[in-house]
Design an enzyme around this catalytic site. Structure first.
Site, PDB file in Angstrom:
ATOM      1  N   GLU A 116       0.827  -1.219   0.000  1.00  0.00           N
ATOM      2  CA  GLU A 116       0.000   0.000   0.000  1.00  0.00           C
ATOM      3  C   GLU A 116       0.861   1.270   0.000  1.00  0.00           C
ATOM      4  O   GLU A 116       0.343   2.354   0.325  1.00  0.00           O
ATOM      5  CB  GLU A 116      -0.960   0.016   1.198  1.00  0.00           C
ATOM      6  CG  GLU A 116      -1.883  -1.183   1.311  1.00  0.00           C
ATOM      7  CD  GLU A 116      -2.937  -1.280   0.208  1.00  0.00           C
ATOM      8  OE1 GLU A 116      -2.912  -0.466  -0.726  1.00  0.00           O
ATOM      9  OE2 GLU A 116      -3.753  -2.198   0.286  1.00  0.00           O
ATOM     10  N   HIS A 134      -2.985   2.403   8.364  1.00  0.00           N
ATOM     11  CA  HIS A 134      -4.085   1.652   7.754  1.00  0.00           C
ATOM     12  C   HIS A 134      -4.318   0.368   8.539  1.00  0.00           C
ATOM     13  O   HIS A 134      -3.350  -0.287   8.942  1.00  0.00           O
ATOM     14  CB  HIS A 134      -3.732   1.334   6.293  1.00  0.00           C
ATOM     15  CG  HIS A 134      -4.596   0.286   5.676  1.00  0.00           C
ATOM     16  ND1 HIS A 134      -5.957   0.453   5.520  1.00  0.00           N
ATOM     17  CD2 HIS A 134      -4.321  -0.952   5.188  1.00  0.00           C
ATOM     18  CE1 HIS A 134      -6.460  -0.631   4.947  1.00  0.00           C
ATOM     19  NE2 HIS A 134      -5.483  -1.506   4.743  1.00  0.00           N
ATOM     20  N   HIS A 156      -7.713  -2.821   9.691  1.00  0.00           N
ATOM     21  CA  HIS A 156      -8.994  -3.477   9.378  1.00  0.00           C
ATOM     22  C   HIS A 156      -9.817  -3.700  10.654  1.00  0.00           C
ATOM     23  O   HIS A 156     -10.096  -4.838  11.021  1.00  0.00           O
ATOM     24  CB  HIS A 156      -8.742  -4.842   8.728  1.00  0.00           C
ATOM     25  CG  HIS A 156      -7.815  -4.850   7.546  1.00  0.00           C
ATOM     26  ND1 HIS A 156      -7.116  -5.977   7.137  1.00  0.00           N
ATOM     27  CD2 HIS A 156      -7.459  -3.871   6.682  1.00  0.00           C
ATOM     28  CE1 HIS A 156      -6.388  -5.683   6.063  1.00  0.00           C
ATOM     29  NE2 HIS A 156      -6.566  -4.413   5.771  1.00  0.00           N
ATOM     30  N   HIS A 185     -13.045  -3.032   3.270  1.00  0.00           N
ATOM     31  CA  HIS A 185     -11.608  -3.279   3.437  1.00  0.00           C
ATOM     32  C   HIS A 185     -11.096  -2.761   4.786  1.00  0.00           C
ATOM     33  O   HIS A 185     -10.578  -3.532   5.576  1.00  0.00           O
ATOM     34  CB  HIS A 185     -10.826  -2.653   2.263  1.00  0.00           C
ATOM     35  CG  HIS A 185      -9.368  -2.956   2.311  1.00  0.00           C
ATOM     36  ND1 HIS A 185      -8.617  -3.339   1.213  1.00  0.00           N
ATOM     37  CD2 HIS A 185      -8.484  -2.945   3.340  1.00  0.00           C
ATOM     38  CE1 HIS A 185      -7.377  -3.565   1.576  1.00  0.00           C
ATOM     39  NE2 HIS A 185      -7.265  -3.322   2.868  1.00  0.00           N
TER      40      HIS A 185
HETATM   41  P1  13P Z   1       0.737  -5.421   3.147  1.00  0.00           P
HETATM   42  O1  13P Z   1       1.082  -6.739   3.827  1.00  0.00           O
HETATM   43  O2  13P Z   1       1.337  -5.338   1.770  1.00  0.00           O
HETATM   44  O3  13P Z   1       1.103  -4.250   4.020  1.00  0.00           O
HETATM   45  O4  13P Z   1      -0.833  -5.399   2.904  1.00  0.00           O
HETATM   46  C1  13P Z   1      -1.724  -5.510   3.979  1.00  0.00           C
HETATM   47  C2  13P Z   1      -2.998  -4.806   3.724  1.00  0.00           C
HETATM   48  O5  13P Z   1      -3.680  -4.442   4.664  1.00  0.00           O
HETATM   49  C3  13P Z   1      -3.424  -4.537   2.332  1.00  0.00           C
HETATM   50  O6  13P Z   1      -4.383  -3.538   2.294  1.00  0.00           O
HETATM   51 ZN    ZN Z   2      -5.616  -3.510   4.144  1.00  0.00          ZN
END
Ligand code: 13P
Ligand code: ZN
Length: 271
Positions: free
Chosen positions: A116, A139, A141, A210
């Site tokens: 990302e 970022h 989830h 996401h």
């Molecule tokens: P990465 O392992 O490349 O950081 O990706 C994790 C992720 O949350 C993708 O949106």
């Molecule tokens: Zn992600």
């Protein structure tokens, strides 16, 4: 030269990712963080002339030439970072061409920065243009935020207003509201550009189905933004199927912004 493992910015990355993992925001390799560092501070720990290897970023970030970031590695698990920072984190500098990352430390097993990176670097550019103090893009989830993107209208005004109404602290913590992106393929320059466009106006951007992006001056501000959205989303998901007896009226939300002297998205209230 001081020990890089003792550097405050490495310790902050370790502590924050461990917290995020414990909160359930980052399953497996989910989530990523980039942290803009001060060159003079990094020079206390690393020889800045020693580039271990170069890695193309896949896009041009002219505004960030020479800037140094500590970034989580792609495919790396947040639960492992605090015990093995050198394999799971990397310190990169954007090279003079704006398109190459110079690895100064980390990714020791041959790894590379998060997939990302476009969304992160493009968002740094956007946030720095609004606030030169911005250092963090985060970022993850988080469960309830993610669940809410399945059942709530994904409109910036409607989503923000619902979150503000869940609890008193919401509008106080994020009076600027949330930007919303529809579901998109992740890890691409397209989602990076779309995120960065939203980041010119918001410190929080939701990726439908996401996760969430947060931006701030430091780890506490950024973490606190996401934590507060997640708490409000949890309130929503715990009660959405029940008859609502009490809610904060829009006039009450306005009164909160006056009490705390906040500049807020007035068009997100129905007054
Ligand atoms: P990465 O392992 O490349 O950081 O990706 C994790 C992720 O949350 C993708 O949106
Ligand atoms: Zn992600």
């Amino acid at each position: 030269m001081k020990d890089i493992l003792e550097a405050p910015f490495v310790k902050e990355m370790c502590a924050t990712t461990a917290n995020m993992y414990r909160l359930g925001w980052d399953e497996r390799n989910g989530g990523n963080i980039s942290y803009l560092l001060d060159e003079n501070e990094v020079a206390e720990y690393l020889d800045l002339d020693n580039v271990i290897r170069t890695i193309p970023t896949g896009f041009e970030a002219e505004e960030l030439i020479g800037k140094i970031f500590i970034v989580t590695g792609t495919g790396k698990y947040f639960k492992n970072i605090e015990h093995d920072p050198e394999n799971n984190l990397g310190i990169i500098r954007i090279a003079k061409d704006g398109k190459t990352a110079e690895l100064l430390w980390g990714y020791a097993d041959g790894g590379r920065f998060t997939s990302e990176l476009p969304a992160h670097l493009m968002s740094h550019i956007s946030r720095l243009s609004v606030n030169p103090e911005n250092r963090i893009i985060m970022h993850c989830h988080p469960d309830y935020t993610l669940a809410m993107t399945q059942v709530h209208i994904m409109d910036e005004k409607e989503l923000t207003r619902t979150l503000w109404k869940q609890m008193t602290e919401s509008i106080v913590v994020f009076p600027d509201g949330l930007g919303v992106l529809p579901w998109m393929v992740c890890g691409t320059n397209e989602i990076g550009e779309a995120t960065a466009e939203k980041m010119k106006r918001y410190r929080l951007v939701i990726w439908t189905l996401h996760g969430i992006y947060g931006a701030g001056r430091d780890m506490d501000e950024t973490f606190g933004l996401i934590e507060t959205v997640e708490k409000a989303a949890k309130q929503y998901m715990l009660t959405a199927h029940l008859p609502k007896v009490n809610t904060i009226p829009d006039e009450g939300l306005k009164a909160l912004t006056e009490r705390f002297d906040l500049d807020y998205r007035k068009d997100f209230l129905n007054l």
